[in-house]
Design an enzyme around this catalytic site. Sequence first.
Site, short mmCIF file in Angstrom:
data_model
loop_
_atom_site.label_atom_id
_atom_site.label_comp_id
_atom_site.label_asym_id
_atom_site.label_seq_id
_atom_site.Cartn_x
_atom_site.Cartn_y
_atom_site.Cartn_z
N CYS A 220 0.85 -1.20 0.00
CA CYS A 220 0.00 0.00 0.00
C CYS A 220 0.88 1.25 0.00
CB CYS A 220 -0.92 -0.02 1.22
SG CYS A 220 -2.08 1.36 1.27
N CYS A 221 1.93 1.26 0.86
CA CYS A 221 2.86 2.41 0.91
C CYS A 221 3.55 2.58 -0.43
CB CYS A 221 3.90 2.23 2.01
SG CYS A 221 3.33 2.63 3.67
N CYS B 61 -0.99 8.83 7.04
CA CYS B 61 -2.32 8.50 6.55
C CYS B 61 -3.26 8.22 7.73
CB CYS B 61 -2.26 7.26 5.67
SG CYS B 61 -1.29 7.50 4.17
N CYS C 155 8.52 3.76 6.01
CA CYS C 155 7.59 3.50 4.92
C CYS C 155 8.27 3.30 3.58
CB CYS C 155 6.60 4.65 4.81
SG CYS C 155 7.42 6.22 4.53
N CYS D 279 -3.34 4.77 9.47
CA CYS D 279 -2.06 4.31 10.01
C CYS D 279 -1.46 5.26 11.03
CB CYS D 279 -1.08 4.09 8.85
SG CYS D 279 -1.66 2.84 7.70
S1 SF4 Z 1 0.67 4.79 5.59
FE1 SF4 Z 1 -1.03 3.27 5.58
S2 SF4 Z 1 -2.66 4.06 4.24
FE2 SF4 Z 1 -0.76 5.28 3.90
S3 SF4 Z 1 0.17 4.36 2.16
FE3 SF4 Z 1 1.12 3.35 3.94
S4 SF4 Z 1 -0.18 1.56 4.44
FE4 SF4 Z 1 -1.31 2.84 2.96
#
Ligand code: SF4
Length: 243
Positions: free
Chosen positions: A120-121, A205, A233, A208
């Site tokens: 996702c990141c 986000c 991340c 998170c």
């Molecule tokens: S911080 Fe969470 S919502 Fe944002 S990109 Fe990474 S996993 Fe996805």
Amino acid sequence: MSAIDLHARASKDFEAKLAETQAVLKRAAAEFSPITQASSLGAEDVVITHIINRLQLDIPVFVLDTGMLHKETQNLLARTRASSRAPVHVYRPVQESVVHFVRREGKDAMYRSIELRKACCHIRKVEPLERALAGKKAWITGLRREQSNARADVPLADDADVAKTGRIKFNPLANWTWGDVWHYIKLHEVDYNPLHDEFYPSIGCAPCTRAISLGEDFRAGRWWWEDEAAKECGLHVKEKAEA
Ligand code: SF4
């Protein structure tokens, strides 16, 4: 009690640190072009943008809008774009990649495994970051040594990746304390994310990020369900560490 009331405490050598930061930014702007500031709109980043604007440096700013930002962060982004002298560019993920990922793994995939969280990141942050940095000779971040063990050795100018990327990373607040950051915000009435007033020291986000309790580690509010070692991340992780 606001974050300013709670945290604004200048170090004894704050003025020297500020002068050092200004010198780093002036040197970066004079010697590297194109250059950009990466801003998450967190407390450190709004300070850096403020200094860039005060010094009238030719350093554009960019923000990654992951599509998962808090309403408060989106509002600060709109205000910053309206008020900043330096241009503020917004990079978003490839919509098709987001739609496919959410359809395949669900909206809450990041909680199921570190691999899915990193996927996702990658879609929402790392790939847009690569686009934002493409062709840049230097970038500026708000990393501070005090933020975590992983950042304890952050240098003012980090050229470790130059051979690979052709890009140097400047960390002009490397020596600042959290108290210094808030002292500057107070002194100059810098606009900041109101989530800081609700005990969010580090804002990312919405799914998170959580508030922390007094005495908890600075980054305890980020990816709190994971081990400490996994908590970067990919934006500031060296390539060998990502493998
Ligand atoms: S911080 Fe969470 S919502 Fe944002 S990109 Fe990474 S996993 Fe996805």
